[in-house]
Scaffold this active site. Structure first.
Site, PDB file in Angstrom:
ATOM      1  N   TYR A 146      53.385  32.763  15.174  1.00 11.26           N
ATOM      2  CA  TYR A 146      54.183  31.950  16.093  1.00 11.26           C
ATOM      3  C   TYR A 146      54.852  32.781  17.190  1.00 11.26           C
ATOM      4  O   TYR A 146      55.592  32.226  18.010  1.00 11.26           O
ATOM      5  CB  TYR A 146      55.301  31.237  15.325  1.00 11.26           C
ATOM      6  CG  TYR A 146      54.891  29.911  14.758  1.00 11.26           C
ATOM      7  CD1 TYR A 146      53.853  29.846  13.844  1.00 11.26           C
ATOM      8  CD2 TYR A 146      55.552  28.750  15.121  1.00 11.26           C
ATOM      9  CE1 TYR A 146      53.473  28.635  13.304  1.00 11.26           C
ATOM     10  CE2 TYR A 146      55.172  27.531  14.585  1.00 11.26           C
ATOM     11  CZ  TYR A 146      54.142  27.480  13.682  1.00 11.26           C
ATOM     12  OH  TYR A 146      53.777  26.278  13.151  1.00 11.26           O
ATOM     13  N   LYS A 213      50.497  35.142   1.638  1.00 14.57           N
ATOM     14  CA  LYS A 213      49.036  35.135   1.517  1.00 14.57           C
ATOM     15  C   LYS A 213      48.577  36.602   1.513  1.00 14.57           C
ATOM     16  O   LYS A 213      47.653  37.005   2.216  1.00 14.57           O
ATOM     17  CB  LYS A 213      48.500  34.347   2.723  1.00 14.57           C
ATOM     18  CG  LYS A 213      47.086  33.908   2.646  1.00 14.57           C
ATOM     19  CD  LYS A 213      46.807  32.821   1.626  1.00 14.57           C
ATOM     20  CE  LYS A 213      45.314  32.623   1.580  1.00 14.57           C
ATOM     21  NZ  LYS A 213      44.742  32.345   0.294  1.00 14.57           N
ATOM     22  N   ASP A 262      48.401  29.251  -0.998  1.00 19.63           N
ATOM     23  CA  ASP A 262      47.531  28.097  -1.276  1.00 19.63           C
ATOM     24  C   ASP A 262      47.825  27.471  -2.637  1.00 19.63           C
ATOM     25  O   ASP A 262      47.930  26.257  -2.769  1.00 19.63           O
ATOM     26  CB  ASP A 262      46.042  28.472  -1.137  1.00 19.63           C
ATOM     27  CG  ASP A 262      45.699  29.806  -1.744  1.00 19.63           C
ATOM     28  OD1 ASP A 262      44.722  30.431  -1.325  1.00 19.63           O
ATOM     29  OD2 ASP A 262      46.420  30.236  -2.662  1.00 19.63           O
ATOM     30  N   ASP A 286      55.980  26.364   7.817  1.00 25.11           N
ATOM     31  CA  ASP A 286      55.760  25.140   8.584  1.00 25.11           C
ATOM     32  C   ASP A 286      54.959  24.143   7.740  1.00 25.11           C
ATOM     33  O   ASP A 286      55.351  22.985   7.571  1.00 25.11           O
ATOM     34  CB  ASP A 286      54.994  25.492   9.868  1.00 25.11           C
ATOM     35  CG  ASP A 286      55.106  24.410  10.914  1.00 25.11           C
ATOM     36  OD1 ASP A 286      55.833  23.417  10.685  1.00 25.11           O
ATOM     37  OD2 ASP A 286      54.466  24.530  11.971  1.00 25.11           O
TER      38      ASP A 286
END
Ligand code: NAP
Length: 397
Positions: A146, A213, A262, A286
């Site tokens: 971002y 992640k 995930d 987000d």
């Protein structure tokens, strides 16, 4: 007249009549803001307090009146008064600003996006046990993908970077690629995790989960995880302990664990009670906060706050957009701004005002007085307008 909120020795000093700048918001902002203000004023008055609201401009209203989407005077007012609140803002298409919301966060270095996700009694939900959802997401707000470091496919800049990466590192990137850069710093990660841990300590929360992640993106997402655990050892060892340092048994300390993004998106759905405070990077945060909001009533009542705990600055905001198709119809749910106000009052130390609003909101929903978004999911509900919903809450304070 009102009195300014100040920061003394790192702690907010809040008068009983604070000046609070607000942005009404575009689109449905004209419906939601007055409704929310009615509830805020009534709740504050009940506890012998008052708020001096100071309107500042941003978005379409600002552009129409000043030719500027985000006037410097608005940013300056938020700087001067420390705490503010805003409705949704249109993202100008084809304008110079990528997103006014992202711009405000970056200009003021509001590095935490705080999103509490909990169920309020009576709110319609698509899951069987929405009451098990009680999480607080700390989303890093200034870095990651971002950061706005992107180059468009086919531009000389993108071509130059692709060549540099080939020459310097031997990296083969298809020549017709757009490129985005994902910076994640140690200082940025640690200040985010520090804020999450301090919140967990202050509010007696049981665990902090670092969501990442890192199995794939080792030096950004994986580093975020490692820096998080390092911070626990270096600064919080008296009150918190990492999973590996206690074999998952923290005693009376806060347990700090980590989870891959995930699988987290599955587990917040299947075992929500295993999650408490969550600290994560920008993009994960987000996705996670919107997915979680759906479990407890959706976007119409999802609140948020953007905070810099060091400078004392905070802007609380509706997390939904401007819903332009409903603008001016006195129809949509003002719950998102009202609950953002609840977060703001909690942040200011006005816990009594915050609790009163939550109780009154729950009582209103228990009486099945709701806006269209809830009415379509509930049996026997009485659908009311935005302003009527706010009035019903104020009457139940
Ligand atoms: P949106 O404004 O969030 O609206 C999407 C849908 O969410 C609406 O059609 C409505 O669903 C539901 N919704 C939104 N606000 C609601 C409320 N107060 N009560 C009940 N339901 C509500 O998303 P969008 O249409 O994609 O975006 C419109 C504009 O908002 C864009 O310019 C976008 O950039 C901007 N935006 C701003 C923010 C922000 O300021 N924080 C955030 C996101 C987007 P139903 O159709 O099912 O009734």
């Amino acid at each position: 007249m009102g009195t300014k909120i100040t920061l003394k020795n790192g702690v907010l000093s809040v008068p009983d009549d604070p000046i609070i700048p607000f942005i009404e918001g575009d689109g449905t902002g004209v419906d939601i803001w007055p409704a929310s203000q009615l509830v805020f004023d009534a709740a504050a008055a009940k506890r012998g307090k008052s708020i001096e609201w100071q309107e500042v401009l941003a978005g379409e209203k600002a552009f129409n009146e000043t030719g500027d989407w985000l006037p410097e005077a608005t940013v300056q007012s938020f700087r001067d008064h420390l705490i503010g609140i805003k409705g949704p803002l249109t993202t100008p298409i084809g304008g110079g600003i990528r997103s006014l919301n992202v711009a405000l966060r970056q200009i003021m270095d509001l590095y935490v996006c705080l999103r509490p996700v909990r169920w309020f009694t009576g709110v319609p939900s698509p899951v069987k046990h929405p009451e098990k959802v009680d999480m607080v997401i700390f989303r890093e707000n200034t870095e990651d993908i971002y950061a706005g470091l992107e180059l468009e496919e086919g531009t000389p800049e993108a071509k130059k970077l692709i060549e540099m990466l080939k020459d310097g590192f031997g990296w083969e990137i298809k020549p017709d690629s757009g490129i985005g850069i994902k910076p994640v710093s140690e200082s940025g990660s640690k200040r985010l995790v520090r804020a999450a841990l301090e919140y967990a300590v202050k509010r007696n929360r049981k665990s902090v989960t670092l969501v990442h992640k890192g199995n794939i993106m080792k030096y950004t997402e994986g580093a975020f995880r490692n820096w998080g655990y390092e911070l626990v050892r270096d600064e919080f060892s008296d009150v918190a302990v990492g999973w590996d340092d206690c074999n998952g048994d923290p005693g009376d300390k806060i347990l700090v664990k980590d989870a891959i993004a995930d699988i987290t998106l599955q587990q917040v759905l299947t075992r929500p009670d295993e999650f408490d405070v969550i600290a994560t990077l920008n993009l994960n945060g987000d996705y996670l906060s919107d997915a979680l909001a759906a479990q407890v009533g959706g976007i119409g009542i999802a609140p948020g706050g953007n905070i810099n705990y060091v400078t004392g600055h905070g802007i609380f905001e509706a997390t939904h957009g401007t819903a332009p198709k409903y603008a001016g119809q006195d129809k949509v749910n003002p719950g998102s701004v009202i609950l953002s106000g609840v977060m703001m009052f909690e942040h200011l130390g006005w816990q009594d005002v915050a609790d009163d609003i939550v109780r009154a909101l729950e009582a209103t929903i228990a009486d099945k007085i709701v806006t269209y978004d809830f009415a379509r999911l509930m049996d026997g509900a009485k659908e009311v307008k935005t302003s009527q919903f706010a009035k019903a809450i104020a009457e139940r304070l």
